[in-house]
Design a protein around this motif. Structure first.
Motif, PDB file in Angstrom:
ATOM      1  N   PHE A 152       0.821  -1.215   0.000  1.00 35.46           N
ATOM      2  CA  PHE A 152       0.000   0.000   0.000  1.00 35.46           C
ATOM      3  C   PHE A 152       0.856   1.266   0.000  1.00 35.46           C
ATOM      4  N   LEU A 153       1.795   1.344   0.942  1.00 34.30           N
ATOM      5  CA  LEU A 153       2.602   2.557   1.058  1.00 34.30           C
ATOM      6  C   LEU A 153       3.514   2.743  -0.145  1.00 34.30           C
ATOM      7  N   ALA A 154       4.105   1.647  -0.621  1.00 33.67           N
ATOM      8  CA  ALA A 154       4.984   1.752  -1.778  1.00 33.67           C
ATOM      9  C   ALA A 154       4.204   2.241  -2.995  1.00 33.67           C
ATOM     10  N   GLY A 155       2.995   1.739  -3.170  1.00 35.96           N
ATOM     11  CA  GLY A 155       2.174   2.179  -4.296  1.00 35.96           C
ATOM     12  C   GLY A 155       1.756   3.622  -4.177  1.00 35.96           C
ATOM     13  N   LEU A 156       1.406   4.017  -2.951  1.00 37.46           N
ATOM     14  CA  LEU A 156       0.931   5.381  -2.733  1.00 37.46           C
ATOM     15  C   LEU A 156       2.034   6.406  -2.976  1.00 37.46           C
ATOM     16  N   ASN A 157       3.244   6.077  -2.557  1.00 33.65           N
ATOM     17  CA  ASN A 157       4.344   7.035  -2.627  1.00 33.65           C
ATOM     18  C   ASN A 157       5.231   6.865  -3.852  1.00 33.65           C
ATOM     19  N   GLY A 158       4.954   5.838  -4.658  1.00 34.72           N
ATOM     20  CA  GLY A 158       5.786   5.589  -5.828  1.00 34.72           C
ATOM     21  C   GLY A 158       5.290   6.307  -7.068  1.00 34.72           C
ATOM     22  N   ASN A 159       5.968   6.045  -8.186  1.00 28.98           N
ATOM     23  CA  ASN A 159       5.633   6.705  -9.455  1.00 28.98           C
ATOM     24  C   ASN A 159       4.875   5.802 -10.410  1.00 28.98           C
ATOM     25  N   ASP A 160       4.570   4.568  -9.973  1.00 30.28           N
ATOM     26  CA  ASP A 160       3.822   3.625 -10.814  1.00 30.28           C
ATOM     27  C   ASP A 160       2.336   3.960 -10.708  1.00 30.28           C
ATOM     28  N   HIS A 161       1.762   4.489 -11.795  1.00 27.25           N
ATOM     29  CA  HIS A 161       0.383   4.982 -11.736  1.00 27.25           C
ATOM     30  C   HIS A 161      -0.617   3.884 -11.389  1.00 27.25           C
ATOM     31  N   PRO A 162      -0.582   2.713 -12.031  1.00 30.72           N
ATOM     32  CA  PRO A 162      -1.535   1.654 -11.650  1.00 30.72           C
ATOM     33  C   PRO A 162      -1.411   1.254 -10.182  1.00 30.72           C
ATOM     34  N   ALA A 163      -0.163   1.153  -9.688  1.00 35.06           N
ATOM     35  CA  ALA A 163       0.025   0.790  -8.277  1.00 35.06           C
ATOM     36  C   ALA A 163      -0.527   1.885  -7.366  1.00 35.06           C
ATOM     37  N   ARG A 164      -0.311   3.130  -7.744  1.00 33.72           N
ATOM     38  CA  ARG A 164      -0.843   4.248  -6.947  1.00 33.72           C
ATOM     39  C   ARG A 164      -2.362   4.196  -6.920  1.00 33.72           C
ATOM     40  N   CYS A 165      -2.970   3.883  -8.040  1.00 35.99           N
ATOM     41  CA  CYS A 165      -4.427   3.819  -8.096  1.00 35.99           C
ATOM     42  C   CYS A 165      -4.957   2.671  -7.245  1.00 35.99           C
ATOM     43  N   ARG A 166      -4.245   1.549  -7.222  1.00 35.91           N
ATOM     44  CA  ARG A 166      -4.665   0.447  -6.345  1.00 35.91           C
ATOM     45  C   ARG A 166      -4.597   0.870  -4.880  1.00 35.91           C
ATOM     46  N   SER A 167      -3.578   1.623  -4.534  1.00 39.02           N
ATOM     47  CA  SER A 167      -3.464   2.112  -3.158  1.00 39.02           C
ATOM     48  C   SER A 167      -4.572   3.100  -2.830  1.00 39.02           C
ATOM     49  N   VAL A 168      -4.904   3.957  -3.782  1.00 35.49           N
ATOM     50  CA  VAL A 168      -6.023   4.877  -3.575  1.00 35.49           C
ATOM     51  C   VAL A 168      -7.309   4.085  -3.340  1.00 35.49           C
ATOM     52  N   GLY A 169      -7.518   3.042  -4.136  1.00 34.81           N
ATOM     53  CA  GLY A 169      -8.703   2.205  -3.956  1.00 34.81           C
ATOM     54  C   GLY A 169      -8.735   1.555  -2.587  1.00 34.81           C
ATOM     55  N   ALA A 170      -7.576   1.095  -2.098  1.00 36.35           N
ATOM     56  CA  ALA A 170      -7.501   0.494  -0.767  1.00 36.35           C
ATOM     57  C   ALA A 170      -7.820   1.527   0.309  1.00 36.35           C
ATOM     58  N   LEU A 171      -7.364   2.747   0.121  1.00 37.39           N
ATOM     59  CA  LEU A 171      -7.654   3.811   1.077  1.00 37.39           C
ATOM     60  C   LEU A 171      -9.157   4.118   1.099  1.00 37.39           C
ATOM     61  N   LEU A 172      -9.768   4.169  -0.074  1.00 32.25           N
ATOM     62  CA  LEU A 172     -11.209   4.409  -0.133  1.00 32.25           C
ATOM     63  C   LEU A 172     -11.967   3.274   0.529  1.00 32.25           C
ATOM     64  N   ASP A 173     -11.508   2.038   0.326  1.00 29.84           N
ATOM     65  CA  ASP A 173     -12.156   0.895   0.988  1.00 29.84           C
ATOM     66  C   ASP A 173     -12.109   1.041   2.503  1.00 29.84           C
ATOM     67  N   SER A 174     -10.977   1.509   3.013  1.00 27.81           N
ATOM     68  CA  SER A 174     -10.837   1.641   4.465  1.00 27.81           C
ATOM     69  C   SER A 174     -11.714   2.762   5.016  1.00 27.81           C
ATOM     70  N   LEU A 175     -12.054   3.728   4.183  1.00 26.71           N
ATOM     71  CA  LEU A 175     -12.935   4.815   4.609  1.00 26.71           C
ATOM     72  C   LEU A 175     -14.407   4.444   4.525  1.00 26.71           C
ATOM     73  N   GLN A 176     -14.728   3.455   3.712  1.00 32.07           N
ATOM     74  CA  GLN A 176     -16.123   3.107   3.447  1.00 32.07           C
ATOM     75  C   GLN A 176     -16.871   2.732   4.722  1.00 32.07           C
ATOM     76  N   THR A 177     -16.186   2.135   5.675  1.00 29.32           N
ATOM     77  CA  THR A 177     -16.844   1.674   6.900  1.00 29.32           C
ATOM     78  C   THR A 177     -16.937   2.754   7.982  1.00 29.32           C
ATOM     79  N   ARG A 178     -16.376   3.923   7.723  1.00 34.48           N
ATOM     80  CA  ARG A 178     -16.368   4.985   8.729  1.00 34.48           C
ATOM     81  C   ARG A 178     -17.656   5.803   8.692  1.00 34.48           C
ATOM     82  N   PRO A 179     -17.968   6.545   9.762  1.00 34.37           N
ATOM     83  CA  PRO A 179     -19.182   7.371   9.777  1.00 34.37           C
ATOM     84  C   PRO A 179     -19.161   8.430   8.665  1.00 34.37           C
TER      85      PRO A 179
END
Length: 205
Positions: A152-179
């Motif tokens: 997750f962190l490597a994708g978020l902070n790296g320059n690989d666009h597909p990997a960054r987008c996967r990390s963004v998706g994981a972050l959104l998933d983690s927010l989905q359960t919040r108020p």
């Protein structure tokens, strides 16, 4: 004419149609017509970052839900994650450019959410918002995503666009359960500044 933010339901350029519908009318008359609809014309064409401070939580969460749903498709995810780039254009035109690149279902869903967001913001006073609390909630979401998703962190902070987008998706998933209020607070932060400053390990910058 109804004053509800739900009175506009059109895919792609939904809010631009408001302005184009009055294009032949003098500017002052346009403003008065929009005011009759309960819309602040100046706010409508302004920077989306200012709109984020005025939009109620429900309309910002509508944006989150549309972005999260679109991010489930790899094709649309590559487009959606551009919203979180620090240099993204945060205006009505910028949102429309994103919408124009999406698949049909995501485009309709996103355009409707953007329309609700801009109209609700243009009808509302500034909302309560604490950037420090939003940052705290964002980092907590990042920690959850990092625990559940290898790379997750490597994708978020790296320059690989597909990997960054996967990390963004994981972050959104983690927010989905919040108020809703927490999701809206984090989205105000993400959509106003982007993701590059997020460093879950190391304290950020």
């Amino acid at each position: 004419m109804p004053r509800s933010p739900h009175f506009i339901r059109r895919p792609l350029l939904a809010l631009a149609l408001i302005c184009s519908a009055t294009a032949s009318v003098p500017a002052l008359a346009q403003d008065r017509l929009l005011e009759q609809w309960g819309i602040d014309a100046g706010a409508l064409v302004g920077d989306g970052r200012q709109m984020l401070l005025r939009a109620p939580d429900a309309s910002i969460d509508g944006l989150f839900q549309a972005i999260h749903a679109g991010a489930q498709s790899p094709q649309d995810a590559r487009v959606m994650c551009e919203l979180f780039d620090p240099g993204a254009e945060r205006t009505l035109d910028g949102y429309n450019q994103i919408a124009s690149q999406l698949s049909q279902a995501s485009r309709v869903r996103f355009a409707n959410a953007v329309a609700d967001f801009f109209v609700a913001a243009a009808q509302s006073p500034p909302q309560p918002y604490d950037p420090a609390l939003a940052m705290q909630a964002l980092k907590a979401a990042g920690v959850r995503a990092a625990i559940l998703n290898d790379g997750f962190l490597a994708g978020l902070n790296g320059n690989d666009h597909p990997a960054r987008c996967r990390s963004v998706g994981a972050l959104l998933d983690s927010l989905q359960t919040r108020p809703v209020a927490e999701r809206a607070s984090v989205m105000r932060l993400l959509l106003s500044q982007g993701l590059d400053y997020l460093a879950v390990a190391g304290g950020g910058r």
